[in-house]
Design an enzyme around this catalytic site. Sequence first.
Site, mmCIF file in Angstrom:
data_model
loop_
_atom_site.group_PDB
_atom_site.id
_atom_site.type_symbol
_atom_site.label_atom_id
_atom_site.label_comp_id
_atom_site.label_asym_id
_atom_site.label_seq_id
_atom_site.Cartn_x
_atom_site.Cartn_y
_atom_site.Cartn_z
ATOM 1 N N PHE A 265 13.368 -30.541 11.427
ATOM 2 C CA PHE A 265 14.275 -29.650 10.305
ATOM 3 C C PHE A 265 15.265 -28.782 11.108
ATOM 4 O O PHE A 265 16.269 -28.406 10.771
ATOM 5 C CB PHE A 265 13.552 -29.039 9.280
ATOM 6 C CG PHE A 265 13.102 -27.618 9.773
ATOM 7 C CD1 PHE A 265 13.553 -26.395 9.322
ATOM 8 C CD2 PHE A 265 11.908 -27.568 10.598
ATOM 9 C CE1 PHE A 265 13.088 -25.160 9.608
ATOM 10 C CE2 PHE A 265 11.310 -26.186 10.697
ATOM 11 C CZ PHE A 265 11.983 -25.014 10.336
ATOM 12 N N LYS A 266 15.153 -28.362 12.472
ATOM 13 C CA LYS A 266 15.829 -27.411 13.091
ATOM 14 C C LYS A 266 16.988 -27.965 13.415
ATOM 15 O O LYS A 266 18.207 -27.154 13.850
ATOM 16 C CB LYS A 266 15.046 -27.016 14.164
ATOM 17 C CG LYS A 266 13.739 -26.173 14.101
ATOM 18 C CD LYS A 266 13.910 -24.888 13.328
ATOM 19 C CE LYS A 266 12.471 -24.251 13.220
ATOM 20 N NZ LYS A 266 11.787 -23.878 14.430
ATOM 21 N N ASP A 267 17.045 -29.234 13.433
ATOM 22 C CA ASP A 267 18.602 -29.967 13.796
ATOM 23 C C ASP A 267 19.626 -29.396 12.595
ATOM 24 O O ASP A 267 20.700 -29.388 13.169
ATOM 25 C CB ASP A 267 18.433 -31.367 13.866
ATOM 26 C CG ASP A 267 17.549 -31.948 15.001
ATOM 27 O OD1 ASP A 267 17.760 -31.279 16.195
ATOM 28 O OD2 ASP A 267 16.950 -32.922 14.778
ATOM 29 N N LEU B 213 20.736 -26.072 13.810
ATOM 30 C CA LEU B 213 21.072 -26.148 15.199
ATOM 31 C C LEU B 213 22.362 -27.085 15.607
ATOM 32 O O LEU B 213 23.166 -26.763 16.536
ATOM 33 C CB LEU B 213 20.135 -26.170 16.108
ATOM 34 C CG LEU B 213 18.962 -24.814 16.122
ATOM 35 C CD1 LEU B 213 17.590 -25.042 16.597
ATOM 36 C CD2 LEU B 213 19.831 -23.654 16.665
ATOM 37 N N THR C 175 12.780 -25.465 17.746
ATOM 38 C CA THR C 175 13.738 -24.974 17.924
ATOM 39 C C THR C 175 14.322 -25.326 19.314
ATOM 40 O O THR C 175 15.704 -25.277 19.389
ATOM 41 C CB THR C 175 13.396 -23.551 17.903
ATOM 42 O OG1 THR C 175 13.346 -23.262 16.325
ATOM 43 C CG2 THR C 175 15.000 -22.870 18.275
#
Length: 464
Positions: free
Chosen positions: A111-113, A116, A144
């Site tokens: 989910f960090k994509d 980011l 992350t």
Amino acid sequence: MKYFSTRGNVAGVGFIDAVLMGLADDGGLLLPEQIPHLTEADLARWSKLDYKALAHEIFSIYVDGDISPEDLTELIEQSYSTFRDPAVTPVRKLSDEAYVLELFHGPTFAFKDIALQFLGNLYSYISRKRNSIINILGATSGDTGASAIEGVRGKEGIRICILHPHQKVSRVQELQMTTVDDANVLNLAVKGNFDDCQQLIKELFADVEFKTKHHLRAINSINFARILAQTVYYFYAYFQVAAQHADAKINFSVPTGNFGDIFAGYLAKRMGLPIHKLILATNENNILERFVKEGAYQLGEFRMTHSPSMDIQIASNFERYLFYLHNGDAAQVERLMRQFKAEGQITIGSEQLTQVQTDFAAHGVSNDECLGTIRQTHETTGYLLDPHTACGIAAAKTHSGSGEITVTLATAHPAKFDESIQLAQIEQTFPAEISALFDKPQHQTIVDHSKEAVVEHIVKLYQA
């Protein structure tokens, strides 16, 4: 839209300068001066938008002129055209009462994509527009780091150093970070846990002279741009489920260790998205569960669990919520954070605890419950959960009432955590992109848990 610090000594900062500042110069976290409250007409109009158009609407409110509409459209397109699903964050049905919001269709399967990819492109945009140096420094509990590196690798004018806890991330998470052989990327494996890595980052950003001299920029969720990008998928998922269930009470169950992902949901709710319950799912490092249930935010014994990305005791975004809980009293927030740093605990009064329990429900998931949820969900639905999403599903079962529908945030592809999947006695097939990692050489430097050791290496990178 201007931004200010939760500790009251920084204010009047524009969006781009807030992104560049990351951690406020007084040690606090930045928040927008106003949170707009959407009308029913706004929500009805937004409900018809695809993901990228919805992101543009939400970002525009908080960017407020710092980026032109045309440039913002291009940044959003660059950021989300890399995702494997055209919906970006598709919603999958498990049962009439349970859905999962798949947040793992980006380049690194986490989910960090979502935040980011946008932040990486935004930093590149700022570097070009301002002809400025971007030296990114961040800590990761696993996801992350890989997402941040993927977001900026090879981009001109940007260098990145990521700290991760040595041998305390999954094998795939480690490989995703350390198989990148780019001159602008440095991976430091710190002898310690994630909280140790995070504390080093905060110390370096709090050293304003060092931060300014080396042009340090933040990619952790202390950066408000991260929160903003994550807010979008709450709206998107709500609209998808509400379209199928008119007048339903819709909850979100959120696996969280750093309080960033669930704070994004809290922000969406403050904006007027009619979320019924925000369910906070933790693992055996359950400091946040104890706060919601007892009103005590207190360090406990650190535990390594089957959901390692949530093996966190100190939730870096918690201060943002404390600010709203104390009705914007920055002096009180600063006092409480000083107390927590000195004593390792803070407590709140009964009236505030009532408010916390209005804002959140919480459930800490044991290792056995996590694996049991993976097995049971796979057996009954055929759907394979990663261990963090399994914590979310377990919490959803605990706190979902009759007539409610709960959307659990699926924060990572299960292939990223095969160690836990194997413990659940399930075999899985890896995506080709992940299988290929095992044949690549690694590039990382193991360092002691000390500020001096980290500074030595990052200064060499940033001066190269």
